[in-house]
Structures are given as C-alpha cells and as structure tokens.
Scaffold this active site. Structure first.
Site, short mmCIF file in Angstrom:
data_model
loop_
_atom_site.label_atom_id
_atom_site.label_comp_id
_atom_site.label_asym_id
_atom_site.label_seq_id
_atom_site.Cartn_x
_atom_site.Cartn_y
_atom_site.Cartn_z
CB ALA A 107 51.42 53.86 37.50
CD GLU A 113 42.69 53.41 35.38
OE1 GLU A 113 42.24 53.87 34.32
OE2 GLU A 113 43.89 53.50 35.72
N GLY A 169 45.42 52.91 39.15
CA GLY A 169 45.30 51.72 38.32
C GLY A 169 44.76 50.51 39.06
CD GLU A 189 44.33 57.66 38.37
OE1 GLU A 189 44.54 56.48 38.09
OE2 GLU A 189 43.49 58.00 39.21
#
Length: 172
Positions: free
Chosen positions: A74, A127, A124, A147
């Site tokens: 992000a 992910e 991300g 994170e």
C-alpha cells in the site's frame, strides 16, 4: 499479430498492453514509488481486470511492475493520511474490497493470472502473488509481509483461506 482490442480507460499508474495473441500484460507503473498501490491504481486494476474477465479473446493475464519492484504494498503516505484523519477503517476497507488488495488478492478468475515478480513484493504485493495461478520470480526477488511492524494484519489476502480449504468434510 497486432491486437485491435482496446482496454478500458485507466490512469498512467498502469500500463496495459496485448503483447501476444490472447495475452494481456498489466504493468504497475509507479516505479518512483516502488509501485505502491494507490486508490486510483486499485480502481484501474478493477476496471481492466473486470474487462479481461469478460473478453473472450484474452485467455491469460500477466501482472508485473515497472522498475526495480513488483509492488511495495500500500501507498503508506496515503494510508497514514487516512489514519491521521480517522477516515480509514481497516475492517470496512477489507469488506468493501471484494477482490482484495489491488483488486487482485482475492479475485476469483476462470482465467489464469500470472505474476512476473521483479525485485521486491512486500505487504500487499505478496498478497497479490499469493492469489496468482503461476508466479515467476527473478533471481533478485524478495518477499515480505511487514504489516506486523505497523500493527496491521495482512487481511486482504495474506491470511485469507480459500472456501475449499474451509469447507467441512462430508465424510464421517
């Protein structure tokens, strides 16, 4: 063969091309920001991937990043601004983003999604690749879920279990 297909409009945060028949290439195009995901990039990806799903002449999509990173996760500058304003609720964001981080990390597709990972994939970015059918990584690829250092959970796809894994066994 040069394709006459025209992808939907999108910002310059994505490069979209059809380099070969039946192949869509999407390049995350924020190399100075290490391809950190912005709300604009997420909307662009959703629009282009929804079009890809409906386009019968396209059979596979390859996702990669411009520059030295696949995706740094992000855009933390935008994330921090939302946190400071109190306008970002992680649980609401997770629920609203049906297809997950970048409209990719929980996307269910009938067509193959390939990640071509150059450099790093963090947060991300990891992910996203966890949901791809095939991941091709360069020798200098690095993967991380940082994170925890920010006190957040990789809930957009990092901890997501597929429904087939969660389905109880029907045998006794």
């Amino acid at each position: 063969m040069v394709s006459t297909l025209a992808p939907p409009t999108h910002s310059d945060e994505l490069k979209v091309s059809i380099p070969d028949e039946h192949v869509l290439l999407i390049t995350l195009n924020r190399p100075k920001s290490l391809n950190a995901m912005t709300p604009t990039m997420t909307k662009d990806l959703k629009r282009v991937l929804d079009w890809f799903e409906e386009e019968p002449h396209l059979w596979v999509v390859i996702v990669t990043g411009a520059g030295r990173m696949f995706c740094a996760g992000a855009d933390l500058k935008a994330w921090n601004k939302d946190q400071e304003k109190g306008s970002s609720n992680e649980q609401e964001n997770t629920a609203v983003n049906f297809n997950g981080f970048g409209s990719l990390s929980r996307r269910q597709s009938n067509k193959p999604i390939i990640a071509a990972v150059n450099g790093g994939a963090y947060g991300g970015g990891v992910e996203i690749i966890l949901n791809c059918d095939i991941v091709i990584a360069s020798e200098d690829a690095k993967f991380a879920l940082p994170e925890v250092k920010r006190g957040v959970v990789a809930a957009q796809g990092g901890e997501f279990l597929r429904s087939s894994v969660l389905s109880p066994s029907t045998s006794s």
